[in-house]
Enzyme design. Structure first.
Site, mmCIF file in Angstrom:
data_model
loop_
_atom_site.group_PDB
_atom_site.id
_atom_site.type_symbol
_atom_site.label_atom_id
_atom_site.label_comp_id
_atom_site.label_asym_id
_atom_site.label_seq_id
_atom_site.Cartn_x
_atom_site.Cartn_y
_atom_site.Cartn_z
ATOM 1 N N LYS A 240 -6.553 -8.418 -8.409
ATOM 2 C CA LYS A 240 -7.682 -8.639 -7.514
ATOM 3 C C LYS A 240 -8.828 -7.675 -7.822
ATOM 4 O O LYS A 240 -8.573 -6.512 -8.148
ATOM 5 C CB LYS A 240 -7.200 -8.398 -6.085
ATOM 6 C CG LYS A 240 -7.743 -9.389 -5.078
ATOM 7 C CD LYS A 240 -7.122 -9.181 -3.727
ATOM 8 C CE LYS A 240 -8.189 -8.820 -2.723
ATOM 9 N NZ LYS A 240 -7.727 -8.807 -1.341
ATOM 10 N N LYS B 198 -12.091 -2.011 -5.247
ATOM 11 C CA LYS B 198 -12.899 -0.800 -5.377
ATOM 12 C C LYS B 198 -12.081 0.347 -5.937
ATOM 13 O O LYS B 198 -12.623 1.353 -6.363
ATOM 14 C CB LYS B 198 -13.538 -0.417 -4.044
ATOM 15 C CG LYS B 198 -12.589 -0.347 -2.891
ATOM 16 C CD LYS B 198 -13.360 -0.373 -1.575
ATOM 17 C CE LYS B 198 -12.529 -0.956 -0.455
ATOM 18 N NZ LYS B 198 -13.319 -1.590 0.582
ATOM 19 N N LYS C 295 0.815 -1.221 0.000
ATOM 20 C CA LYS C 295 0.000 0.000 0.000
ATOM 21 C C LYS C 295 0.843 1.262 0.000
ATOM 22 O O LYS C 295 0.494 2.244 -0.635
ATOM 23 C CB LYS C 295 -0.961 0.019 1.198
ATOM 24 C CG LYS C 295 -2.126 -0.926 1.045
ATOM 25 C CD LYS C 295 -3.275 -0.519 1.953
ATOM 26 C CE LYS C 295 -4.449 -1.457 1.782
ATOM 27 N NZ LYS C 295 -5.516 -1.199 2.757
#
Ligand code: TRP
Length: 344
Positions: free
Chosen positions: A207, A210, A123
């Site tokens: 993956k 969103k 991240k």
């Protein structure tokens, strides 16, 4: 360390805890990877399902969006079949035990442990210096979420296994450091379900997320029947027909993903799906998958829309859930403070 070597002799009640971040639309990946399992566990356990708004702000969230997303995630839980009367549904920030215990765990967990967390590396990426401190200690807050309730079982997707392992290490070190054997349980991951990893409909190697730009990459739980069918129709595939055995899906990530989604929605194995559709063209398979997806997901979308139209109801669910959550967590926090030596 072997799990066997890390048994706590905890003998308190069994309890399930899990959480979903309120950072955007719930999608098929959240449903098949997590929420559907949460629903099934309600039969056998007392469950606490949290909307983790404090984890959400480890990356910037627009305040109005955050409020909306917390309500939408709650509506998603309920629409999927979580019963907020039998079990507990609430938002993390409403129960102060999470933040309080997280601080104590910041002082239990070691820098070295957190430095090994792959999700932080993913991240924060190349911008590590600019990541929030909260993002770094995110797993400590997750441990606090679980252990503030002395939860014993935690349904999570594959990607959260490392964080759960860290929670076990924190529980163990707390129990050792303060000489309170078996004070915290060592929470067990429950990794259930067939297609726990749902990939993007545009790229079978990424993956479903969103944050991907294209709406066609994911099926949102709030999508209506037409939208769901259209997204399946437009899903990327390769030109070959479906193989006649599972091994034939290797190196065909898009085909593998669609077969996996079918299997998960129909509660079948991939092998069974392949046996049914061996040699079929996508022009045959996709309409079948679309029909199945609509039959499972469209009712959830409709229910979500109804719930979202009544934010007062949602807020009330959260408020009552938080009250019941506090009734469990507050006495545990009082014990923790005593153990640590804080005057209360
Ligand atoms: N980190 C989890 C995720 O992104 C969400 C989460 C926060 C969680 N606290 C938790 C999951 C406690 C299980 C238990 O999926």
């Amino acid at each position: 360390m072997e799990n066997e070597a890390k048994k706590s002799n905890y003998s308190g009640p069994q309890r399930v805890f899990s959480g979903v971040q309120s950072t955007g639309n719930l999608h098929l990946g959240n449903y098949l990877g997590a929420i559907r399992n949460f629903v099934d566990l309600q039969q056998d356990y007392d469950c606490i399902y949290c909307v983790v708004d404090m984890h959400a702000i480890t990356a910037w969230q627009d305040p109005e969006e955050l409020t909306k997303n917390t309500r939408a995630t709650t509506a998603g839980y309920i629409a999927c079949g979580i019963d907020p009367e039998q079990h507990i549904v609430f938002n993390q920030s409403a129960v102060s035990a999470h933040a309080e215990l997280a601080w104590i765990f910041n002082c239990v967990a070691r820098m070295g442990w957190l430095n090994r967390m792959t999700q932080f590396k993913d991240k924060a990426g190349r911008h590590k210096e600019n990541a929030s401190v909260g993002l770094f200690v995110y797993p400590n807050l997750m441990a606090a979420d679980i252990l503030a309730y002395k939860a014993t079982h935690v349904p999570v997707g594959e990607d959260q296994k490392q964080h759960l392992e860290l929670s076990r290490d924190i529980a163990q070190k707390f129990n050792n450091d303060f000489n309170v054997p078996a004070f915290f349980p060592l929470p067990e991951p429950l990794i259930l379900g067939l297609a726990t990893r749902v990939m993007s409909l545009r790229d079978g190697t990424a993956k479903m997320s969103k944050s991907e730009k294209s709406e066609y990459s994911r099926i949102n739980l709030k999508d209506d029947a037409d939208t769901i069918a259209k997204k399946i129709r437009k899903a990327r595939t390769d030109p070959d027909p479906l193989p006649d055995n599972v091994a034939g899906l290797k190196d065909r990530p898009e085909a593998d993903n669609l077969v996996g989604i079918y299997a998960a929605l129909a509660k079948m194995t991939k092998k069974e799906v392949i046996e049914r559709f061996a040699g079929a063209q996508f022009s045959t398979f996709k309409p079948e998958l679309a029909e199945l997806s609509v039959s499972v997901l469209a009712p959830i979308g409709e229910e979500m829309a109804k719930l979202m139209a009544d934010p007062g109801y949602i807020d009330n669910v959260l408020r009552q859930g938080a009250e019941r959550a506090r009734a469990i967590a507050d006495p545990i926090m009082a014990e923790v403070k005593k153990v640590v030596g804080f005057i209360i």
